[in-house]
Design an enzyme around this catalytic site. Structure first.
Site, PDB file in Angstrom:
ATOM      1  CG  PHE A 154      -1.822   1.269   1.170  1.00 54.28           C
ATOM      2  CD1 PHE A 154      -2.964   1.281   0.395  1.00 54.28           C
ATOM      3  CD2 PHE A 154      -1.477   2.417   1.867  1.00 54.28           C
ATOM      4  CE1 PHE A 154      -3.762   2.421   0.315  1.00 54.28           C
ATOM      5  CE2 PHE A 154      -2.272   3.560   1.799  1.00 54.28           C
ATOM      6  CZ  PHE A 154      -3.416   3.554   1.021  1.00 54.28           C
ATOM      7  CG  ASP A 239       5.939   3.962   1.527  1.00 53.63           C
ATOM      8  OD1 ASP A 239       5.927   4.759   2.486  1.00 53.63           O
ATOM      9  OD2 ASP A 239       4.956   3.770   0.790  1.00 53.63           O
ATOM     10  CE  LYS A 268      -0.249   7.166   6.256  1.00 50.68           C
ATOM     11  NZ  LYS A 268      -1.471   7.827   5.796  1.00 50.68           N
TER      12      LYS A 268
END
Length: 416
Positions: A154, A239, A268
């Protein structure tokens, strides 16, 4: 106030949550299926809804709120910058960007930072950098660049990113898809080795797969990836948008694994739960392939984002958040693993981040989250009967124990 008016006020208060939800569902696109909790305020690890009920936040906005809601240092940085300057675009320099870029690069041990806004933008930027590097440095024939990714990944929901997703819900009916990607099983070094060829410009991986349910690879996997990409002259892109910035008890999860990627993707928590901030961080010989006019963002590197991002870096420079996440995480993992066989079938995780599998014969993950919310604990399900727990790092030990107690009670209730 008359008795009738008092009754009307009580009914209005009792339905306030329903009214707000109805409004959101009437006017908003149905691209989410949130729990029936309407947050109105928050502090630290606790969220208060529109009716005044408090909930322990065990999701932290998918790790975007690593340092808690309304962290004083981060809020102060944002408020101070709001009074000074919020946006210039990158047509000009601003006095917050340079210090932020330098401190972030030094924090993760790299030479150059490309600032963006969202995590998906950081991933898209890294894909462009990797392809440009492949053509301009490695010598891959034009249009032939390939990037190897992992099943269960994801990295976002843009058209290019879903092109290499194997999640049918995220991918179906959004084609035609962007070519140039090949996917292999996560954690399988032999499959990765077989997939890398002379046109491979990068391997893009999550050090821990978050959306997949906090999938932790074998200990030799990330070092093996680094060795393979070095040997085959391909970039290793990590990531760390969910796993990075303290969540796993280190600044980066790759540090826990003892490896050094070529590009690190952050997002984030980099915005402190206040503004969207993301970044591609790497060395100059890789990020430097991008020249003026070839990539950009109106809001990327804006003064407000840079001020908040710098305050986040300053929090992490002390190492206190990383230590706290590691210590609390060890306790959380121990308590959760004690519930295996009592309604849980597996627990995975590192630091203050856990994926727990509920026996599907007992309940769906959604149902467990609903029951937890009734008890004042907010969590999120994924892929059927899996729950993710990622409380803010500032959570108190007693509150963390209380949350696990509620999970234990829910499982006991479901077992009957």
């Amino acid at each position: 106030m008359s008795a009738g008016a008092g009754a009307d006020a009580i009914r209005a208060e009792a339905t306030r949550t329903e009214r707000v939800i109805e409004q959101a569902e009437r006017w908003g696109a149905h691209n989410y299926h949130p729990l029936h909790v309407v947050a109105a305020s928050a502090e630290g690890a606790w969220i208060t809804d529109v009716d005044g009920r408090r909930y322990l936040d065990c999701l932290a906005a998918y790790s975007a709120v690593n340092f808690g809601h309304g962290h004083p240092a981060l809020v102060a940085a944002a408020k101070a910058q709001l009074d000074r300057l919020t946006l210039t675009s990158r047509a000009f320099h601003n006095d917050r960007l340079g210090p932020f870029l330098e401190r972030l690069a030094r924090l993760v041990g790299k030479e150059m930072v490309l600032p963006m806004n969202t995590g998906a933008e950081a991933v898209e930027s890294a894909i462009k950098i990797a392809r440009a590097w492949g053509y301009r440095v490695k010598g891959v024939p034009t249009g032939k660049a390939r990037i190897v990714v992992a099943n269960g990944n994801f990295h976002g929901r843009t058209t290019t990113i879903i092109s290499f997703s194997d999640d049918a819900e995220a991918r179906a009916d959004f084609g035609p898809y962007t070519p140039g990607f090949v996917s292999v099983p996560y954690g399988d070094l032999a499959a990765l080795e077989a997939a890398i060829d002379e046109n491979t410009v990068a391997v893009l991986l999550e050090p821990i797969q978050g959306e997949a349910g906090i999938r932790v690879p074998p200990a030799d996997y990330l070092p093996g990836v680094r060795a393979l990409t070095t040997e085959r002259n391909a970039l290793f892109i990590a990531d760390e948008i969910q796993s990075g910035l303290g969540r796993t008890g280190a600044t980066l999860q790759v540090r826990n694994a003892g490896v050094e990627p070529d590009l690190i993707l952050l997002g984030k928590a980099l915005g402190g739960g206040i503004v969207p901030v993301s970044a591609v961080v790497g060395d100059a010989d890789v990020i430097g392939v991008i020249q003026p006019g070839q990539h950009g963002s109106t809001f990327g590197g804006n003064p407000l984002a840079a001020a908040v991002g710098l305050a986040v870096v300053e929090l992490l420079e002390t190492g206190d958040m990383q230590t706290r996440a590691r210590q609390l995480g060890e306790h959380l993992q121990q308590r959760l693993r004690a519930l295996v066989g009592q309604g849980l079938t597996e627990v995975r995780g590192v630091g203050l981040w856990a994926g727990i599998d509920v026996d599907p014969a007992l309940a769906s993950g959604r149902r467990v989250c609903e029951l937890l919310a009734e008890r004042g604990v907010l969590a999120k399900d994924t892929h059927g009967s899996t729950l993710r727990l990622a409380p803010p790092i500032v959570v108190e030990l007693a509150d963390l124990d209380w949350a696990v107690d509620q999970l234990e009670a829910v499982l006991a209730e479901l077992r009957g």
